[in-house]
Design an enzyme around this catalytic site. Structure first.
Site, PDB file in Angstrom:
ATOM      1  N   SER A 138       0.851  -1.194   0.000  1.00  0.00           N
ATOM      2  CA  SER A 138       0.000   0.000   0.000  1.00  0.00           C
ATOM      3  C   SER A 138       0.883   1.238   0.000  1.00  0.00           C
ATOM      4  O   SER A 138       2.028   1.191   0.474  1.00  0.00           O
ATOM      5  CB  SER A 138      -0.868   0.010   1.265  1.00  0.00           C
ATOM      6  OG  SER A 138      -1.545   1.244   1.393  1.00  0.00           O
ATOM      7  N   TYR A 152      -1.534  -1.128  10.349  1.00  0.00           N
ATOM      8  CA  TYR A 152      -1.696  -1.346   8.906  1.00  0.00           C
ATOM      9  C   TYR A 152      -0.470  -0.884   8.113  1.00  0.00           C
ATOM     10  O   TYR A 152       0.095  -1.646   7.327  1.00  0.00           O
ATOM     11  CB  TYR A 152      -2.957  -0.632   8.425  1.00  0.00           C
ATOM     12  CG  TYR A 152      -3.260  -0.867   6.963  1.00  0.00           C
ATOM     13  CD1 TYR A 152      -3.797  -2.066   6.519  1.00  0.00           C
ATOM     14  CD2 TYR A 152      -3.000   0.116   6.009  1.00  0.00           C
ATOM     15  CE1 TYR A 152      -4.073  -2.288   5.173  1.00  0.00           C
ATOM     16  CE2 TYR A 152      -3.273  -0.100   4.664  1.00  0.00           C
ATOM     17  CZ  TYR A 152      -3.807  -1.297   4.254  1.00  0.00           C
ATOM     18  OH  TYR A 152      -4.065  -1.522   2.924  1.00  0.00           O
TER      19      TYR A 152
HETATM   20  N1  LIG Z   1      -8.768  -0.407  -1.270  1.00  0.00           N
HETATM   21  C1  LIG Z   1      -7.744   0.375  -0.984  1.00  0.00           C
HETATM   22  O1  LIG Z   1      -7.881   1.621  -0.868  1.00  0.00           O
HETATM   23  C2  LIG Z   1      -6.374  -0.228  -0.792  1.00  0.00           C
HETATM   24  C3  LIG Z   1      -5.258   0.634  -0.832  1.00  0.00           C
HETATM   25  C4  LIG Z   1      -3.994   0.104  -0.672  1.00  0.00           C
HETATM   26  C5  LIG Z   1      -3.826  -1.257  -0.496  1.00  0.00           C
HETATM   27  N2  LIG Z   1      -4.920  -2.078  -0.452  1.00  0.00           N
HETATM   28  C6  LIG Z   1      -4.661  -3.504  -0.238  1.00  0.00           C
HETATM   29  O2  LIG Z   1      -5.207  -4.231  -1.314  1.00  0.00           O
HETATM   30  C7  LIG Z   1      -5.468  -5.573  -0.895  1.00  0.00           C
HETATM   31  C8  LIG Z   1      -6.862  -5.985  -1.390  1.00  0.00           C
HETATM   32  O3  LIG Z   1      -7.808  -5.162  -0.748  1.00  0.00           O
HETATM   33  P1  LIG Z   1      -9.083  -4.587  -1.502  1.00  0.00           P
HETATM   34  O4  LIG Z   1      -8.982  -3.112  -1.485  1.00  0.00           O
HETATM   35  O5  LIG Z   1      -9.303  -5.295  -2.769  1.00  0.00           O
HETATM   36  O6  LIG Z   1     -10.192  -4.970  -0.417  1.00  0.00           O
HETATM   37  P2  LIG Z   1     -11.499  -5.904  -0.496  1.00  0.00           P
HETATM   38  O7  LIG Z   1     -12.327  -5.537  -1.687  1.00  0.00           O
HETATM   39  O8  LIG Z   1     -12.116  -5.799   0.851  1.00  0.00           O
HETATM   40  O9  LIG Z   1     -10.890  -7.364  -0.718  1.00  0.00           O
HETATM   41  C9  LIG Z   1     -10.164  -7.990   0.306  1.00  0.00           C
HETATM   42  C10 LIG Z   1      -9.962  -9.447  -0.042  1.00  0.00           C
HETATM   43  O10 LIG Z   1      -9.218 -10.073   1.021  1.00  0.00           O
HETATM   44  C11 LIG Z   1      -9.892 -11.261   1.399  1.00  0.00           C
HETATM   45  N3  LIG Z   1      -9.661 -11.575   2.806  1.00  0.00           N
HETATM   46  C12 LIG Z   1      -9.869 -10.779   3.885  1.00  0.00           C
HETATM   47  N4  LIG Z   1      -9.649 -11.452   5.023  1.00  0.00           N
HETATM   48  C13 LIG Z   1      -9.300 -12.724   4.660  1.00  0.00           C
HETATM   49  C14 LIG Z   1      -8.997 -13.911   5.370  1.00  0.00           C
HETATM   50  N5  LIG Z   1      -9.016 -13.945   6.719  1.00  0.00           N
HETATM   51  N6  LIG Z   1      -8.668 -15.026   4.683  1.00  0.00           N
HETATM   52  C15 LIG Z   1      -8.674 -15.020   3.328  1.00  0.00           C
HETATM   53  N7  LIG Z   1      -8.980 -13.939   2.583  1.00  0.00           N
HETATM   54  C16 LIG Z   1      -9.307 -12.808   3.254  1.00  0.00           C
HETATM   55  C17 LIG Z   1     -11.367 -10.978   1.111  1.00  0.00           C
HETATM   56  O11 LIG Z   1     -12.065 -12.197   0.852  1.00  0.00           O
HETATM   57  P3  LIG Z   1     -13.145 -12.910   1.818  1.00  0.00           P
HETATM   58  O12 LIG Z   1     -13.839 -11.846   2.590  1.00  0.00           O
HETATM   59  O13 LIG Z   1     -14.019 -13.654   0.846  1.00  0.00           O
HETATM   60  O14 LIG Z   1     -12.318 -13.823   2.661  1.00  0.00           O
HETATM   61  C18 LIG Z   1     -11.282 -10.185  -0.182  1.00  0.00           C
HETATM   62  O15 LIG Z   1     -11.210 -11.059  -1.289  1.00  0.00           O
HETATM   63  C19 LIG Z   1      -5.320  -5.577   0.621  1.00  0.00           C
HETATM   64  O16 LIG Z   1      -4.103  -6.174   0.979  1.00  0.00           O
HETATM   65  C20 LIG Z   1      -5.323  -4.102   0.983  1.00  0.00           C
HETATM   66  O17 LIG Z   1      -4.589  -3.858   2.152  1.00  0.00           O
HETATM   67  C21 LIG Z   1      -6.180  -1.603  -0.608  1.00  0.00           C
END
Ligand SMILES: NC(=O)c1ccc[n+]([C@@H]2O[C@H](COP(=O)([O-])OP(=O)(O)OC[C@H]3O[C@@H](n4cnc5c(N)ncnc54)[C@H](OP(=O)(O)O)[C@@H]3O)[C@@H](O)[C@H]2O)c1
Length: 264
Positions: A138, A152
Protein backbone atom coordinates in the site's frame (compact mmCIF):
# COMPACT_ATOMS: atom_id res chain seq x y z
CA UNK A 1 -0.40 -22.43 -19.64
CA UNK A 2 1.10 -20.78 -16.51
CA UNK A 3 -1.00 -20.79 -13.34
CA UNK A 4 -1.20 -18.06 -10.72
CA UNK A 5 -2.50 -18.28 -7.14
CA UNK A 6 -4.32 -15.14 -6.03
CA UNK A 7 -5.31 -14.62 -2.39
CA UNK A 8 -8.25 -12.35 -1.61
CA UNK A 9 -9.66 -12.99 -5.08
CA UNK A 10 -13.32 -12.74 -4.04
CA UNK A 11 -13.41 -8.93 -4.34
CA UNK A 12 -11.64 -5.71 -5.20
CA UNK A 13 -8.01 -5.68 -6.35
CA UNK A 14 -7.65 -9.49 -6.15
CA UNK A 15 -10.63 -10.05 -8.47
CA UNK A 16 -9.31 -7.35 -10.83
CA UNK A 17 -5.89 -9.02 -10.91
CA UNK A 18 -7.58 -12.34 -11.69
CA UNK A 19 -9.32 -10.78 -14.71
CA UNK A 20 -6.08 -9.19 -15.96
CA UNK A 21 -4.04 -12.40 -15.62
CA UNK A 22 -6.79 -14.41 -17.33
CA UNK A 23 -6.83 -11.88 -20.17
CA UNK A 24 -3.05 -12.41 -20.52
CA UNK A 25 -3.50 -16.18 -20.84
CA UNK A 26 -2.89 -17.41 -17.29
CA UNK A 27 -4.90 -20.09 -15.52
CA UNK A 28 -5.87 -19.17 -11.99
CA UNK A 29 -6.21 -20.55 -8.50
CA UNK A 30 -8.58 -18.27 -6.62
CA UNK A 31 -8.71 -18.25 -2.84
CA UNK A 32 -10.55 -16.31 -0.12
CA UNK A 33 -13.25 -17.22 2.43
CA UNK A 34 -16.38 -16.52 0.31
CA UNK A 35 -16.88 -19.49 -1.98
CA UNK A 36 -19.88 -18.12 -3.89
CA UNK A 37 -18.01 -14.97 -4.98
CA UNK A 38 -14.97 -17.02 -6.05
CA UNK A 39 -17.12 -19.47 -8.02
CA UNK A 40 -18.96 -16.63 -9.79
CA UNK A 41 -15.62 -15.08 -10.76
CA UNK A 42 -14.26 -18.44 -11.97
CA UNK A 43 -17.35 -18.88 -14.19
CA UNK A 44 -17.05 -15.33 -15.53
CA UNK A 45 -13.36 -15.88 -16.34
CA UNK A 46 -14.07 -19.15 -18.15
CA UNK A 47 -16.82 -17.52 -20.24
CA UNK A 48 -14.85 -14.34 -21.00
CA UNK A 49 -11.30 -15.59 -21.44
CA UNK A 50 -11.54 -19.40 -21.64
CA UNK A 51 -9.05 -19.75 -18.78
CA UNK A 52 -9.48 -22.32 -16.01
CA UNK A 53 -9.92 -20.90 -12.52
CA UNK A 54 -9.76 -23.37 -9.64
CA UNK A 55 -11.49 -22.29 -6.44
CA UNK A 56 -10.04 -23.30 -3.07
CA UNK A 57 -11.46 -21.53 -0.01
CA UNK A 58 -9.20 -20.68 2.91
CA UNK A 59 -9.23 -18.42 5.94
CA UNK A 60 -5.70 -17.04 6.00
CA UNK A 61 -6.16 -15.90 9.60
CA UNK A 62 -5.60 -19.57 10.45
CA UNK A 63 -1.83 -20.12 10.80
CA UNK A 64 -2.19 -23.57 9.17
CA UNK A 65 -3.97 -22.20 6.09
CA UNK A 66 -0.94 -21.51 3.83
CA UNK A 67 0.40 -25.08 4.15
CA UNK A 68 -3.12 -26.56 3.77
CA UNK A 69 -3.74 -24.41 0.71
CA UNK A 70 -0.52 -25.54 -0.96
CA UNK A 71 -1.31 -29.18 -0.07
CA UNK A 72 -4.77 -28.80 -1.67
CA UNK A 73 -3.17 -27.33 -4.80
CA UNK A 74 -0.66 -30.20 -5.00
CA UNK A 75 -3.47 -32.77 -4.54
CA UNK A 76 -5.16 -31.32 -7.61
CA UNK A 77 -1.94 -31.83 -9.59
CA UNK A 78 -1.51 -28.08 -10.20
CA UNK A 79 1.81 -26.24 -10.47
CA UNK A 80 2.01 -22.66 -9.22
CA UNK A 81 3.99 -20.33 -11.50
CA UNK A 82 2.77 -17.11 -9.95
CA UNK A 83 1.66 -15.92 -6.51
CA UNK A 84 -0.25 -12.79 -5.60
CA UNK A 85 -0.40 -12.09 -1.88
CA UNK A 86 -3.35 -9.73 -1.92
CA UNK A 87 -5.79 -10.67 0.87
CA UNK A 88 -6.06 -7.92 3.43
CA UNK A 89 -8.13 -5.63 5.59
CA UNK A 90 -7.65 -2.98 8.26
CA UNK A 91 -9.01 -2.05 11.64
CA UNK A 92 -9.53 1.64 12.29
CA UNK A 93 -10.66 1.82 15.93
CA UNK A 94 -7.27 2.49 17.47
CA UNK A 95 -4.69 0.14 18.91
CA UNK A 96 -6.06 -0.10 22.44
CA UNK A 97 -9.73 -0.49 21.51
CA UNK A 98 -9.26 -3.12 18.81
CA UNK A 99 -9.78 -6.74 19.84
CA UNK A 100 -6.27 -8.29 20.05
CA UNK A 101 -7.61 -11.24 18.01
CA UNK A 102 -8.32 -8.84 15.14
CA UNK A 103 -4.73 -7.60 15.29
CA UNK A 104 -3.47 -11.20 15.29
CA UNK A 105 -5.62 -11.87 12.23
CA UNK A 106 -4.20 -8.80 10.45
CA UNK A 107 -0.65 -9.94 11.11
CA UNK A 108 -1.47 -13.49 10.05
CA UNK A 109 -3.35 -12.63 6.83
CA UNK A 110 -1.18 -9.77 5.57
CA UNK A 111 2.27 -10.55 6.94
CA UNK A 112 2.76 -14.19 7.96
CA UNK A 113 0.66 -15.78 5.19
CA UNK A 114 2.57 -13.95 2.41
CA UNK A 115 5.86 -15.06 3.98
CA UNK A 116 4.67 -18.67 4.31
CA UNK A 117 3.23 -18.84 0.78
CA UNK A 118 6.40 -17.33 -0.70
CA UNK A 119 8.55 -19.80 1.21
CA UNK A 120 6.40 -22.73 0.03
CA UNK A 121 5.99 -21.72 -3.62
CA UNK A 122 9.09 -19.75 -4.61
CA UNK A 123 11.54 -22.69 -4.61
CA UNK A 124 9.55 -24.42 -7.37
CA UNK A 125 9.52 -21.22 -9.42
CA UNK A 126 13.30 -20.81 -9.05
CA UNK A 127 13.83 -24.46 -9.95
CA UNK A 128 11.72 -24.13 -13.11
CA UNK A 129 13.39 -20.81 -14.02
CA UNK A 130 10.11 -18.87 -14.19
CA UNK A 131 7.89 -17.18 -11.65
CA UNK A 132 5.92 -14.07 -10.73
CA UNK A 133 5.24 -12.79 -7.21
CA UNK A 134 3.19 -9.69 -6.43
CA UNK A 135 2.80 -8.59 -2.84
CA UNK A 136 -0.08 -6.14 -2.61
CA UNK A 137 1.24 -3.61 -0.11
CA UNK A 138 0.00 0.00 0.00
CA UNK A 139 0.99 3.63 -0.32
CA UNK A 140 0.54 3.49 3.47
CA UNK A 141 3.70 1.39 3.59
CA UNK A 142 5.68 4.35 2.26
CA UNK A 143 4.16 6.85 4.70
CA UNK A 144 4.67 7.30 8.43
CA UNK A 145 2.25 5.09 10.40
CA UNK A 146 -1.14 6.64 11.07
CA UNK A 147 -3.00 6.62 14.38
CA UNK A 148 -6.23 4.63 14.30
CA UNK A 149 -5.23 1.91 11.88
CA UNK A 150 -1.94 1.70 13.78
CA UNK A 151 -0.56 -1.62 12.52
CA UNK A 152 -1.70 -1.35 8.91
CA UNK A 153 1.12 0.91 7.62
CA UNK A 154 3.90 -1.03 9.38
CA UNK A 155 2.58 -4.32 7.97
CA UNK A 156 2.61 -2.83 4.47
CA UNK A 157 6.14 -1.40 5.02
CA UNK A 158 7.23 -4.92 5.92
CA UNK A 159 5.77 -6.24 2.66
CA UNK A 160 7.59 -3.57 0.62
CA UNK A 161 10.95 -4.33 2.26
CA UNK A 162 10.45 -8.10 2.11
CA UNK A 163 9.64 -7.77 -1.60
CA UNK A 164 12.88 -5.84 -2.12
CA UNK A 165 14.85 -8.62 -0.43
CA UNK A 166 13.10 -11.32 -2.47
CA UNK A 167 13.64 -9.30 -5.66
CA UNK A 168 17.37 -9.20 -4.92
CA UNK A 169 17.52 -12.91 -4.14
CA UNK A 170 15.55 -13.80 -7.27
CA UNK A 171 17.72 -11.82 -9.69
CA UNK A 172 18.76 -13.96 -12.65
CA UNK A 173 16.41 -16.84 -11.75
CA UNK A 174 13.50 -15.88 -14.02
CA UNK A 175 11.37 -15.08 -10.97
CA UNK A 176 10.03 -11.50 -10.83
CA UNK A 177 8.98 -9.90 -7.53
CA UNK A 178 6.96 -6.69 -7.17
CA UNK A 179 5.39 -4.84 -4.25
CA UNK A 180 2.23 -3.18 -5.58
CA UNK A 181 1.47 -0.07 -3.49
CA UNK A 182 -1.95 1.39 -4.32
CA UNK A 183 -3.40 4.52 -2.78
CA UNK A 184 -7.15 4.89 -2.25
CA UNK A 185 -8.84 2.28 -4.44
CA UNK A 186 -12.56 1.66 -5.01
CA UNK A 187 -13.14 -1.82 -3.55
CA UNK A 188 -14.97 -3.32 -0.55
CA UNK A 189 -12.01 -2.43 1.71
CA UNK A 190 -13.51 0.69 3.27
CA UNK A 191 -16.91 -0.99 3.67
CA UNK A 192 -15.28 -3.87 5.55
CA UNK A 193 -13.42 -1.53 7.94
CA UNK A 194 -16.46 0.71 8.35
CA UNK A 195 -14.83 3.93 7.12
CA UNK A 196 -16.63 4.33 3.76
CA UNK A 197 -18.61 7.42 4.77
CA UNK A 198 -15.64 9.15 6.41
CA UNK A 199 -13.15 8.51 3.59
CA UNK A 200 -15.66 9.44 0.89
CA UNK A 201 -16.30 12.76 2.66
CA UNK A 202 -12.61 13.40 3.41
CA UNK A 203 -11.08 12.50 0.05
CA UNK A 204 -12.34 13.78 -3.33
CA UNK A 205 -13.20 11.45 -6.22
CA UNK A 206 -9.99 12.26 -8.12
CA UNK A 207 -7.92 10.67 -5.34
CA UNK A 208 -9.56 7.29 -5.94
CA UNK A 209 -8.43 4.72 -8.48
CA UNK A 210 -10.28 1.74 -9.87
CA UNK A 211 -9.20 -1.77 -8.94
CA UNK A 212 -8.82 -2.53 -12.65
CA UNK A 213 -6.31 0.31 -13.12
CA UNK A 214 -4.32 -0.81 -10.06
CA UNK A 215 -4.32 -4.41 -11.32
CA UNK A 216 -3.06 -3.43 -14.79
CA UNK A 217 -0.26 -1.29 -13.32
CA UNK A 218 0.70 -4.19 -11.03
CA UNK A 219 0.73 -6.69 -13.89
CA UNK A 220 2.93 -4.46 -16.10
CA UNK A 221 5.34 -3.68 -13.26
CA UNK A 222 5.78 -7.35 -12.41
CA UNK A 223 6.34 -8.27 -16.05
CA UNK A 224 9.03 -5.55 -16.12
CA UNK A 225 10.41 -6.96 -12.84
CA UNK A 226 10.12 -3.67 -10.96
CA UNK A 227 10.59 -4.32 -7.22
CA UNK A 228 7.97 -1.71 -6.33
CA UNK A 229 5.23 0.21 -8.09
CA UNK A 230 2.84 2.89 -6.86
CA UNK A 231 -0.05 3.53 -9.27
CA UNK A 232 -1.08 7.16 -9.84
CA UNK A 233 0.84 10.46 -10.15
CA UNK A 234 -0.63 11.99 -6.99
CA UNK A 235 0.22 8.90 -4.95
CA UNK A 236 3.80 9.16 -6.17
CA UNK A 237 3.91 12.83 -5.11
CA UNK A 238 2.73 11.84 -1.61
CA UNK A 239 5.27 9.02 -1.48
CA UNK A 240 8.06 11.44 -2.46
CA UNK A 241 6.89 14.03 0.10
CA UNK A 242 6.94 11.42 2.86
CA UNK A 243 10.55 10.62 1.95
CA UNK A 244 11.73 14.22 1.59
CA UNK A 245 10.02 15.81 4.59
CA UNK A 246 11.69 15.66 8.01
CA UNK A 247 10.07 13.00 10.23
CA UNK A 248 8.18 15.56 12.33
CA UNK A 249 6.60 17.23 9.30
CA UNK A 250 5.74 13.88 7.71
CA UNK A 251 4.05 12.78 10.96
CA UNK A 252 2.01 16.01 10.93
CA UNK A 253 0.92 15.22 7.38
CA UNK A 254 -0.51 11.82 8.39
CA UNK A 255 -1.76 13.29 11.70
CA UNK A 256 -3.99 15.46 9.50
CA UNK A 257 -5.28 12.29 7.84
CA UNK A 258 -6.30 10.77 11.18
CA UNK A 259 -8.03 14.00 12.23
CA UNK A 260 -9.94 14.18 8.95
CA UNK A 261 -11.21 10.70 9.69
CA UNK A 262 -12.06 11.79 13.24
CA UNK A 263 -10.04 8.95 14.73
CA UNK A 264 -7.89 10.78 17.27
N1 LIG B 1 -8.77 -0.41 -1.27
C1 LIG B 1 -7.74 0.37 -0.98
O1 LIG B 1 -7.88 1.62 -0.87
C2 LIG B 1 -6.37 -0.23 -0.79
C3 LIG B 1 -5.26 0.63 -0.83
C4 LIG B 1 -3.99 0.10 -0.67
C5 LIG B 1 -3.83 -1.26 -0.50
N2 LIG B 1 -4.92 -2.08 -0.45
C6 LIG B 1 -4.66 -3.50 -0.24
O2 LIG B 1 -5.21 -4.23 -1.31
C7 LIG B 1 -5.47 -5.57 -0.89
C8 LIG B 1 -6.86 -5.98 -1.39
O3 LIG B 1 -7.81 -5.16 -0.75
P1 LIG B 1 -9.08 -4.59 -1.50
O4 LIG B 1 -8.98 -3.11 -1.48
O5 LIG B 1 -9.30 -5.30 -2.77
O6 LIG B 1 -10.19 -4.97 -0.42
P2 LIG B 1 -11.50 -5.90 -0.50
O7 LIG B 1 -12.33 -5.54 -1.69
O8 LIG B 1 -12.12 -5.80 0.85
O9 LIG B 1 -10.89 -7.36 -0.72
C9 LIG B 1 -10.16 -7.99 0.31
C10 LIG B 1 -9.96 -9.45 -0.04
O10 LIG B 1 -9.22 -10.07 1.02
C11 LIG B 1 -9.89 -11.26 1.40
N3 LIG B 1 -9.66 -11.57 2.81
C12 LIG B 1 -9.87 -10.78 3.89
N4 LIG B 1 -9.65 -11.45 5.02
C13 LIG B 1 -9.30 -12.72 4.66
C14 LIG B 1 -9.00 -13.91 5.37
N5 LIG B 1 -9.02 -13.94 6.72
N6 LIG B 1 -8.67 -15.03 4.68
C15 LIG B 1 -8.67 -15.02 3.33
N7 LIG B 1 -8.98 -13.94 2.58
C16 LIG B 1 -9.31 -12.81 3.25
C17 LIG B 1 -11.37 -10.98 1.11
O11 LIG B 1 -12.07 -12.20 0.85
P3 LIG B 1 -13.15 -12.91 1.82
O12 LIG B 1 -13.84 -11.85 2.59
O13 LIG B 1 -14.02 -13.65 0.85
O14 LIG B 1 -12.32 -13.82 2.66
C18 LIG B 1 -11.28 -10.18 -0.18
O15 LIG B 1 -11.21 -11.06 -1.29
C19 LIG B 1 -5.32 -5.58 0.62
O16 LIG B 1 -4.10 -6.17 0.98
C20 LIG B 1 -5.32 -4.10 0.98
O17 LIG B 1 -4.59 -3.86 2.15
C21 LIG B 1 -6.18 -1.60 -0.61
Amino acid sequence: MPTILITGASAGIGAALARVYAEKGWDLILTARREAALTALAEEIWKTHGQTATVITADLADPNAPAQLVAAITERGLTVDGLINNAGFSRTDGFLTTDPAAHDAMLQVMLLAPVALSRLLMPGMVQRGFGRIINVASLAGHMPATGGDTLYGPIKSFLIKASQGLWLEARGTGVHVTALCPGYTLTEFHDVNGSREEVSAAYPAWMWQTAEHVARVGYEACEANRPQVTPGAMNNVMKALAKLLPNGAALKMVGGHAERLDRL
